[in-house]
Design a protein around this motif. Structure first.
Motif, PDB file in Angstrom:
ATOM      1  N   VAL A  46       0.843  -1.201   0.000  1.00  0.00           N
ATOM      2  CA  VAL A  46       0.000   0.000   0.000  1.00  0.00           C
ATOM      3  C   VAL A  46       0.877   1.250   0.000  1.00  0.00           C
ATOM      4  CG1 VAL A  46      -1.689   1.324   1.334  1.00  0.00           C
ATOM      5  CG2 VAL A  46      -1.929  -1.163   1.140  1.00  0.00           C
ATOM      6  N   GLY A  47       1.965   1.224   0.775  1.00  0.00           N
ATOM      7  CA  GLY A  47       2.872   2.365   0.790  1.00  0.00           C
ATOM      8  C   GLY A  47       3.491   2.626  -0.564  1.00  0.00           C
ATOM      9  N   ALA A  48       3.821   1.548  -1.290  1.00  0.00           N
ATOM     10  CA  ALA A  48       4.393   1.703  -2.626  1.00  0.00           C
ATOM     11  C   ALA A  48       3.373   2.278  -3.592  1.00  0.00           C
ATOM     12  CB  ALA A  48       4.907   0.354  -3.134  1.00  0.00           C
ATOM     13  N   VAL A  49       2.128   1.872  -3.450  1.00  0.00           N
ATOM     14  CA  VAL A  49       1.072   2.419  -4.310  1.00  0.00           C
ATOM     15  C   VAL A  49       0.932   3.920  -4.066  1.00  0.00           C
ATOM     16  CG1 VAL A  49      -1.390   2.384  -4.848  1.00  0.00           C
ATOM     17  CG2 VAL A  49      -0.173   0.226  -4.472  1.00  0.00           C
ATOM     18  N   ARG A  50       0.874   4.301  -2.793  1.00  0.00           N
ATOM     19  CA  ARG A  50       0.729   5.726  -2.473  1.00  0.00           C
ATOM     20  C   ARG A  50       1.951   6.516  -2.953  1.00  0.00           C
ATOM     21  NH1 ARG A  50      -3.521   7.008   0.332  1.00  0.00           N
ATOM     22  NH2 ARG A  50      -4.668   5.419   1.506  1.00  0.00           N
ATOM     23  N   GLY A  51       3.122   5.958  -2.761  1.00  0.00           N
ATOM     24  CA  GLY A  51       4.330   6.640  -3.211  1.00  0.00           C
ATOM     25  C   GLY A  51       4.370   6.787  -4.720  1.00  0.00           C
ATOM     26  N   THR A  52       3.907   5.779  -5.434  1.00  0.00           N
ATOM     27  CA  THR A  52       3.896   5.828  -6.901  1.00  0.00           C
ATOM     28  C   THR A  52       2.950   6.910  -7.395  1.00  0.00           C
ATOM     29  OG1 THR A  52       4.470   3.488  -7.125  1.00  0.00           O
ATOM     30  CG2 THR A  52       3.322   4.517  -8.971  1.00  0.00           C
ATOM     31  N   VAL A  53       1.771   7.003  -6.795  1.00  0.00           N
ATOM     32  CA  VAL A  53       0.822   8.041  -7.199  1.00  0.00           C
ATOM     33  C   VAL A  53       1.377   9.418  -6.870  1.00  0.00           C
ATOM     34  CG1 VAL A  53      -1.497   8.977  -6.797  1.00  0.00           C
ATOM     35  CG2 VAL A  53      -1.171   6.499  -6.998  1.00  0.00           C
ATOM     36  N   ARG A  54       2.039   9.540  -5.728  1.00  0.00           N
ATOM     37  CA  ARG A  54       2.657  10.819  -5.359  1.00  0.00           C
ATOM     38  C   ARG A  54       3.751  11.193  -6.357  1.00  0.00           C
ATOM     39  NH1 ARG A  54       3.707   9.500  -0.564  1.00  0.00           N
ATOM     40  NH2 ARG A  54       5.864   8.809  -0.875  1.00  0.00           N
ATOM     41  N   ASP A  55       4.575  10.213  -6.751  1.00  0.00           N
ATOM     42  CA  ASP A  55       5.636  10.483  -7.730  1.00  0.00           C
ATOM     43  C   ASP A  55       5.039  10.885  -9.077  1.00  0.00           C
ATOM     44  OD1 ASP A  55       7.491   9.845  -5.817  1.00  0.00           O
ATOM     45  OD2 ASP A  55       7.865   7.806  -6.581  1.00  0.00           O
ATOM     46  N   ALA A  56       3.953  10.225  -9.453  1.00  0.00           N
ATOM     47  CA  ALA A  56       3.298  10.565 -10.724  1.00  0.00           C
ATOM     48  C   ALA A  56       2.751  11.988 -10.677  1.00  0.00           C
ATOM     49  CB  ALA A  56       2.175   9.570 -11.019  1.00  0.00           C
ATOM     50  N   GLY A  57       2.237  12.377  -9.502  1.00  0.00           N
ATOM     51  CA  GLY A  57       1.714  13.729  -9.362  1.00  0.00           C
ATOM     52  C   GLY A  57       2.794  14.785  -9.534  1.00  0.00           C
ATOM     53  N   ARG A  58       4.007  14.474  -9.074  1.00  0.00           N
ATOM     54  CA  ARG A  58       5.116  15.413  -9.261  1.00  0.00           C
ATOM     55  C   ARG A  58       5.600  15.407 -10.712  1.00  0.00           C
ATOM     56  NH1 ARG A  58       6.905  13.682  -3.798  1.00  0.00           N
ATOM     57  NH2 ARG A  58       8.065  11.977  -4.771  1.00  0.00           N
ATOM     58  N   ARG A  59       5.653  14.236 -11.302  1.00  0.00           N
ATOM     59  CA  ARG A  59       6.162  14.114 -12.673  1.00  0.00           C
ATOM     60  C   ARG A  59       5.196  14.721 -13.686  1.00  0.00           C
ATOM     61  NH1 ARG A  59       9.893  10.254 -14.798  1.00  0.00           N
ATOM     62  NH2 ARG A  59       9.671   9.931 -17.046  1.00  0.00           N
ATOM     63  N   TYR A  60       3.909  14.552 -13.426  1.00  0.00           N
ATOM     64  CA  TYR A  60       2.878  15.082 -14.334  1.00  0.00           C
ATOM     65  C   TYR A  60       2.029  16.086 -13.562  1.00  0.00           C
ATOM     66  CZ  TYR A  60       4.328  10.950 -16.907  1.00  0.00           C
ATOM     67  OH  TYR A  60       5.087   9.996 -17.555  1.00  0.00           O
ATOM     68  N   SER A  61       2.680  17.133 -13.125  1.00  0.00           N
ATOM     69  CA  SER A  61       2.000  18.122 -12.289  1.00  0.00           C
ATOM     70  C   SER A  61       1.017  18.946 -13.117  1.00  0.00           C
ATOM     71  CB  SER A  61       3.023  19.052 -11.639  1.00  0.00           C
ATOM     72  OG  SER A  61       3.771  19.742 -12.637  1.00  0.00           O
ATOM     73  N   GLY A  62       0.041  19.506 -12.418  1.00  0.00           N
ATOM     74  CA  GLY A  62      -0.913  20.389 -13.067  1.00  0.00           C
ATOM     75  C   GLY A  62      -2.042  19.694 -13.788  1.00  0.00           C
ATOM     76  N   LEU A  63      -2.253  18.398 -13.523  1.00  0.00           N
ATOM     77  CA  LEU A  63      -3.365  17.702 -14.173  1.00  0.00           C
ATOM     78  C   LEU A  63      -4.686  18.303 -13.700  1.00  0.00           C
ATOM     79  CD1 LEU A  63      -2.268  13.946 -14.000  1.00  0.00           C
ATOM     80  CD2 LEU A  63      -1.996  15.567 -15.895  1.00  0.00           C
ATOM     81  N   ALA A  64      -5.559  18.593 -14.653  1.00  0.00           N
ATOM     82  CA  ALA A  64      -6.852  19.190 -14.334  1.00  0.00           C
ATOM     83  C   ALA A  64      -7.892  18.097 -14.094  1.00  0.00           C
ATOM     84  CB  ALA A  64      -7.291  20.107 -15.473  1.00  0.00           C
ATOM     85  N   HIS A  65      -9.099  18.531 -13.801  1.00  0.00           N
ATOM     86  CA  HIS A  65     -10.176  17.601 -13.457  1.00  0.00           C
ATOM     87  C   HIS A  65     -10.338  16.483 -14.475  1.00  0.00           C
ATOM     88  CE1 HIS A  65     -14.387  16.273 -13.970  1.00  0.00           C
ATOM     89  NE2 HIS A  65     -14.385  16.198 -12.655  1.00  0.00           N
ATOM     90  N   ASP A  66     -10.479  16.845 -15.743  1.00  0.00           N
ATOM     91  CA  ASP A  66     -10.747  15.829 -16.765  1.00  0.00           C
ATOM     92  C   ASP A  66      -9.590  14.848 -16.902  1.00  0.00           C
ATOM     93  OD1 ASP A  66     -13.112  17.133 -17.139  1.00  0.00           O
ATOM     94  OD2 ASP A  66     -12.668  17.890 -19.150  1.00  0.00           O
ATOM     95  N   GLU A  67      -8.372  15.330 -16.711  1.00  0.00           N
ATOM     96  CA  GLU A  67      -7.208  14.445 -16.816  1.00  0.00           C
ATOM     97  C   GLU A  67      -7.127  13.503 -15.616  1.00  0.00           C
ATOM     98  OE1 GLU A  67      -4.030  17.314 -19.102  1.00  0.00           O
ATOM     99  OE2 GLU A  67      -4.831  17.964 -17.164  1.00  0.00           O
ATOM    100  N   ILE A  68      -7.448  14.012 -14.442  1.00  0.00           N
ATOM    101  CA  ILE A  68      -7.436  13.178 -13.238  1.00  0.00           C
ATOM    102  C   ILE A  68      -8.498  12.080 -13.344  1.00  0.00           C
ATOM    103  CG2 ILE A  68      -7.990  13.136 -10.767  1.00  0.00           C
ATOM    104  CD1 ILE A  68      -5.208  14.182 -11.307  1.00  0.00           C
ATOM    105  N   THR A  69      -9.707  12.455 -13.713  1.00  0.00           N
ATOM    106  CA  THR A  69     -10.779  11.456 -13.782  1.00  0.00           C
ATOM    107  C   THR A  69     -10.526  10.450 -14.894  1.00  0.00           C
ATOM    108  OG1 THR A  69     -12.114  13.012 -15.107  1.00  0.00           O
ATOM    109  CG2 THR A  69     -12.521  12.938 -12.716  1.00  0.00           C
ATOM    110  N   ALA A  70      -9.984  10.916 -16.020  1.00  0.00           N
ATOM    111  CA  ALA A  70      -9.663   9.980 -17.108  1.00  0.00           C
ATOM    112  C   ALA A  70      -8.577   9.007 -16.682  1.00  0.00           C
ATOM    113  CB  ALA A  70      -9.227  10.754 -18.351  1.00  0.00           C
ATOM    114  N   LEU A  71      -7.566   9.503 -15.951  1.00  0.00           N
ATOM    115  CA  LEU A  71      -6.494   8.637 -15.481  1.00  0.00           C
ATOM    116  C   LEU A  71      -7.026   7.616 -14.471  1.00  0.00           C
ATOM    117  CD1 LEU A  71      -3.531   7.821 -15.329  1.00  0.00           C
ATOM    118  CD2 LEU A  71      -3.157   9.709 -13.701  1.00  0.00           C
ATOM    119  N   SER A  72      -7.940   8.039 -13.610  1.00  0.00           N
ATOM    120  CA  SER A  72      -8.518   7.101 -12.645  1.00  0.00           C
ATOM    121  C   SER A  72      -9.269   5.983 -13.366  1.00  0.00           C
ATOM    122  CB  SER A  72      -9.446   7.830 -11.664  1.00  0.00           C
ATOM    123  OG  SER A  72     -10.650   8.238 -12.282  1.00  0.00           O
TER     124      SER A  72
END
Length: 236
Positions: A44-70
């Protein structure tokens, strides 16, 4: 897949281990809701860390991009991918709107595991609804009222658990929770008993038990945090 989706998927596979995958398959895979899932074996920690890293790498994702990625992460029936979708929505819940309840409903219908369905209800649906304006809240409440009447026990469970974060914080609509609890318990409400020393069973696999377990979980937490809140089933 999108670049962000590829990044998360590959990172989760790298973080996985055969032994942890087997343990998850033995534990969650025995649950009827987990029988069709694959497992990478990432913690679970690795999953959370991966999502956090993705957020830094692909910063500024807007609503439609976040929901599409989910949706992209959720589409592949691998536990860690779906958990990553949940974490992504948790981290970006302030971007979500009333219209996203349709997407969340689909996720909850397919989740069928407390490990996925419960954080969607408690950490995503609840805060989403609480953050809406008056008109949006009215519409969202009507959705939750419908979930309570749905045959799907996981939607009923989600409607019950959705106010838990607000109730923990000293807010929330307790009377509404009681109405929902009475509705889902139905004829069993008059005979429902709650022992404050009994914890809810988050690993429950039975559909009827999944709904009763949600009521017990909320009552157990409120007995400890807000004992002034009382639940009196119909007929008492």
């Amino acid at each position: 897949m999108s670049d962000a989706g590829d990044f998360i998927d590959l990172a989760l596979q790298r973080e996985g281990s055969w032994s942890r995958a087997e343990a998850l398959r033995y534990g969650l895979g025995k649950n009827p809701g987990g029988g069709g899932l694959g497992f990478y074996g990432a913690s679970v920690g690795a999953v959370r860390g991966t999502v956090r890293d993705a957020g830094r790498r692909y910063s500024g994702l807007a609503h439609d991009e976040i929901t599409a990625l989910s949706s992209e992460l959720w589409a592949v029936p691998v536990f860690e991918r779906r958990l990553a979708a949940v974490v992504l929505l948790q981290d970006n819940v302030k971007l979500l709107t009333n219209s996203d309840l349709t997407r969340l409903e689909g996720f909850i219908r397919e989740a069928r595991l407390p490990d996925l369905a419960d954080p969607l209800a408690v950490d995503v649906v609840g805060p989403l609804v609480d953050g809406l304006d008056v008109l949006g809240r009215v519409r969202a409440d009507s959705v939750l009222d419908r979930w309570v009447r749905e045959p799907d026990p996981w939607l009923r469970r989600a409607a019950l658990l959705s106010p838990l974060m607000a109730l923990r914080a000293g807010a929330g609509d307790w009377d509404r929770f009681v109405r929902h609890a009475r509705a889902v318990l139905g004829e069993d409400a008059a005979g429902f008993t709650f022992d404050s020393d009994t914890e809810a069973d988050g690993a429950t696999t039975d559909d009827a038990a999944a709904v009763r377990d949600a009521v017990t979980r909320v009552l157990a937490e409120m007995a400890k945090r807000r004992p002034e809140l009382q639940f009196t089933p119909v007929g008492r």
